[in-house]
Motif scaffolding. Sequence first.
Motif, short mmCIF file in Angstrom:
data_model
loop_
_atom_site.label_atom_id
_atom_site.label_comp_id
_atom_site.label_asym_id
_atom_site.label_seq_id
_atom_site.Cartn_x
_atom_site.Cartn_y
_atom_site.Cartn_z
N UNK A 110 -19.72 -18.74 -2.51
CA UNK A 110 -20.97 -18.32 -1.87
C UNK A 110 -21.24 -16.84 -2.13
N UNK A 111 -20.21 -16.02 -2.03
CA UNK A 111 -20.39 -14.57 -2.27
C UNK A 111 -20.78 -14.31 -3.73
N UNK A 112 -20.10 -15.00 -4.65
CA UNK A 112 -20.39 -14.80 -6.08
C UNK A 112 -21.81 -15.18 -6.43
N UNK A 113 -22.27 -16.33 -5.91
CA UNK A 113 -23.66 -16.76 -6.18
C UNK A 113 -24.63 -15.74 -5.65
N UNK B 36 -28.44 -15.18 -13.34
CA UNK B 36 -28.24 -16.56 -12.91
C UNK B 36 -26.96 -16.61 -12.06
N UNK B 37 -26.71 -17.74 -11.39
CA UNK B 37 -25.49 -17.86 -10.57
C UNK B 37 -24.23 -17.61 -11.38
N UNK B 38 -24.27 -17.85 -12.70
CA UNK B 38 -23.08 -17.67 -13.51
C UNK B 38 -23.19 -16.40 -14.35
N UNK B 39 -23.99 -15.44 -13.89
CA UNK B 39 -24.24 -14.20 -14.64
C UNK B 39 -22.94 -13.46 -14.93
N UNK B 40 -22.01 -13.45 -13.90
CA UNK B 40 -20.73 -12.74 -14.08
C UNK B 40 -19.65 -13.47 -13.30
N UNK B 41 -18.41 -13.47 -13.79
CA UNK B 41 -17.28 -14.13 -13.11
C UNK B 41 -16.63 -13.22 -12.07
#
Length: 582
Positions: free
Chosen positions: A27-30, A39-44
């Motif tokens: 949730x924090x990463x998104x 996008x939600x997967x912009x960075x790991x």
Amino acid sequence: MTSPPAIYISYILRELISPINYLIALLIGVLINLLQGGSPMFSAVPYLVPVAVQALSKGTVKFRSREMHLLVQLPKERIDPAFVMGPDGEVLACSGNTELLFEKHGIRRLSDLVCRDQFVQMMLEVEDSGEVSIRECYAPLVEKWYSVVIKKPGPRQEYLVWFDDISERKNLDLRLQSLRSYSNEILNSVDEIAGVRTGFVHLARLILGNGFQAVFITEEDDGGTHRGSVFRLVDGEPSASPVIGIDAGDAAPILLSRRTSRLFSAHQEEFGGQDGFDRTFDFDDQVRNFIGAPVFNFINYHEGRISLIAFNRDGGIAEGDRVFIETAVNTARTVRSLTDLVIDNDQKFVQGIMGLCAASEFSDEITGQHIFRVNLYAALLAEKLGMEPQGIRTIGQVAAIHDIGKVAIPHIIKLPRKLSDQERAVMQMHPAYGARILEQMMSYEDHVDPRLKMAYQIALHHHQTWIGSGYPNVMSPEGELQVITDPTDPEYLRNRPLKGREIPRVSLIVAISDTYDALRAQRQYKEGFSHAKTMEILARDDFTGLSGEERFGPEIYQLFLDIHRDFETIYEDHQDDGAAAS
């Protein structure tokens, strides 16, 4: 033993595999990626950093507070209640066994468990002290005694409450209190117990009143046989079986403590149930039949010659029961030793009194049965008048000593003719002579036996009359009691006889008892009268002209009229050998 670094690493690893940590990181990463405009997967990175931070922080906190975490579990594991309470006694938080207990009994506040008054008093104590209240309370819902602590840990209106079960100690205290009462009861009635040998009845009442269904109490005789009775409650009082004898070599459970240890107890559960229990312990059929129920537990103890086995303790036998039984049997042994001493003293006293009575009556040719009958009449009247048991026993022992003063004037008593006025005056001194003899007996001891005090009153006053026409003269014009043995003494001539309630009641009791028997009995100078003729003379004496009330007082004479048939029975049942009733 695992080292602290290894424990710390284990906490970190547990957090690294915790699914909740990864859900939070997701949730924090998104959110971070979206806020950065990607996008939600912009960075790991936004996904990995939260996992690492949570694992490190949570693991560190749990490692540092690992003992506190266990401590928090303690109230949950306690058997006795522990909870957080509000100012009105409402239960705010509880867990574990406490929660189960409260749910079972529907307990919502402290006053549901202990009485309202106790709760109020404890809250007042907390407020007064500003911190804590500790009180012993009974909880009727669970039938237990607790030591209850209420503590206010801070400024908030929340209280820590915890209970400690003190039922066993409290029950032991109550039993020891009953033992003290038993000891006091025995000490206050030791003379009565010595008279009828009822010491074991008192002990049985004590044992049965403390949760046992039955108790078998024996005493070893000189031949080694243990004899005693089984007791159980019937209508609230101990009822005794016939006497049961147990030989010393018998396998009876009442002798187990003598064969194994100082104290022996057994429970049905220890032997696989009732059948195994019965096979192991061979109870006498007389014992089983009198108890009237299967024996499922017992406790056996002995001290000296006394052995005791108590059966079927409600709720099982605990350590407090063992202490109680040991103390009870030791107390009973002390009591039995005490009563034996009292009995020995009592027998010696009675032997001495009977010897004096025989001496006083020998010159008058009066038999031992007369002595015995007068004692029986007097004890009967005393009982009907409501005297205390010890007083009844005493008058039944000393009544016949009333004429002890006759030993001082055998030459007058033996005269075969009518007495002269001077001789009659001397004869009328025999109550004073008797009083002097008893005074001398009492002077040999620092502690005067109360039985001798009663004998003194009887000897001195048994010829007084209710209307004041008796003898000897013992009341001075100044109202002082004087015992003078010379009928010509000017001081004696100043005095007067007693009258009315000045006369001790025991003296009037013996007076009518002796008069009745003297009229019934045959003497060398007269025939014995029938019961009917005796009743006529007592109603109105032809010689003195006195009525029964004038001579013996309304209370004593009326009671005699109520029970005169009992006097007749006593006389008929206790005749001298070869004598016939007239």
